[in-house]
Design a protein around this motif. Sequence first.
Motif, mmCIF file in Angstrom:
data_model
loop_
_atom_site.group_PDB
_atom_site.id
_atom_site.type_symbol
_atom_site.label_atom_id
_atom_site.label_comp_id
_atom_site.label_asym_id
_atom_site.label_seq_id
_atom_site.Cartn_x
_atom_site.Cartn_y
_atom_site.Cartn_z
ATOM 1 N N LYS A 1 8.636 21.575 -12.311
ATOM 2 C CA LYS A 1 7.246 21.398 -11.909
ATOM 3 C C LYS A 1 6.373 21.259 -13.141
ATOM 4 O O LYS A 1 6.595 21.923 -14.152
ATOM 5 N N ARG B 1 -0.751 12.738 -14.735
ATOM 6 C CA ARG B 1 0.078 13.608 -13.898
ATOM 7 C C ARG B 1 -0.780 14.748 -13.369
ATOM 8 O O ARG B 1 -1.832 15.084 -13.917
ATOM 9 N N GLN B 2 -0.342 15.385 -12.295
ATOM 10 C CA GLN B 2 -1.035 16.501 -11.679
ATOM 11 C C GLN B 2 -0.242 17.776 -11.908
ATOM 12 O O GLN B 2 0.969 17.790 -11.773
ATOM 13 N N GLU C 1 2.864 19.333 -9.656
ATOM 14 C CA GLU C 1 3.703 18.347 -8.978
ATOM 15 C C GLU C 1 5.093 18.322 -9.609
ATOM 16 O O GLU C 1 5.258 18.551 -10.809
ATOM 17 N N CYS D 1 8.535 16.792 -11.131
ATOM 18 C CA CYS D 1 8.984 15.545 -11.831
ATOM 19 C C CYS D 1 10.311 15.100 -11.246
ATOM 20 O O CYS D 1 11.008 15.872 -10.583
#
Length: 447
Positions: free
Chosen positions: A93, A101-102, A105, A107
């Motif tokens: 994460k 990117r957030q 979230e 990968c």
Amino acid sequence: MKLSTKLILAFLLISVFSTGIIVVFTRVLTSREFERFIDDRYEYELAEDLARYYSRNQTWDGVENEFQRYGHQPGKSYEPRPLYFSIADEQGKIVVAGNDRQKGEPCTQEEFENGFPIQVDEQTVGVLLLPTAPENNPLDYEFLRRLNGSIFLSAFATIFLALLIGILLSRSISRPIQELTKATHHMSNGNLGQQVPVRSRDEIGELTQSFNQMSADLARAFNLRKQMTADIAHELRTPLALILGHAEGVKDGVLKPTPENFEIIREEAERLEHLVNDLRTLSLADAGELSVEFQPVDVNVLMSDLYTHYLTLFNQKRVTLNLELAAGILQANLDPNRFAQVLNNILDNALRHTPEGGRVELKTQLTENRIQLSVKDSGEGVSSEEAQHLFDRFYRVDESRNRNDGGSGLGLAIARSIVEMHKGRIWAESKKGSGLKILIELPRTHS
């Protein structure tokens, strides 16, 4: 275009083509490997800096402000921009978001596996996700430019060195060929016996050796032909002079037409006929047109018949003729008439040069799978050097010897030609004052 020029151009074209291929591949591979090295170095240094940050703070909070400089573009001021990288935890994460990117979230598995682990005290505290490396530093571009320039400079130096080597090699290759060409031109103008220096041991060196041998053989054959022509003229002049002299003497009344004078004319005519027949036999043998009829023959029987035929002649001159035959049947494939001619010439020569009270020994023996015949006399003999020339045409040890006593000078030459037609060899052994020994060696056949 000269051969040397063709060789130089060939070396030059090959070197340019091969060097060009090497330069292209070297540039491509160097650029790719250099960029990979820069990326790996950047990724490693960034991971090390991030590890030190985490070790100092024990958290990723505030890392964006610390590493904002890694996201700047060359030539622009440091303005706030998203991070150039992201960091994921051990579960994949995102804990530090960058590149749109957030945080939180997940990968992808591929990104996680290709990421660079960030370790602190041998413990993985995150995975660095670096999709693409930033633009290279201007110094990196300068280094790559200089490296490519060195490659091009090396390529030009290589081509120049190849050109020098091509010039040297072309000269070393073309020089003996030019010498051979010059020598052949001299030979075509009648200057035989040309010799070219052998400068190598390769095919050109072998060609030069073959040319030198051919040139020497041609010169020797030409000299022998000239000598033989002079010898034939000399051999013909003496009997012709006697025939003409006696015929004109009888015609002019200076000489009486007695049987003795006509006998001299007849004997000289017979000598001329014998000489012409010998010359014809030699010419046929040289051309390979001498008729021979090979058949199995017992050499012992042939020597016995020869001994019986010559025994009376030797007794009349009071020369002892001995015969020693090997045990068994010594069978050889030969023409009995032609080979009898060989032995007749040798025995005539032995009888002619053996003094009264001397001896001549005939002998046969078997050595391995070869049959050896020998005729040894007790005459004056010759030196070892003279023995090597006994089978040359018109050769005489004593040039002043009268032809009435010395024969035509072709008997042993004819003998050698016939023996060689039988795939044998003939040679002489002698020492001055110890007689002469003629040896013949023939291949043995089995019935």
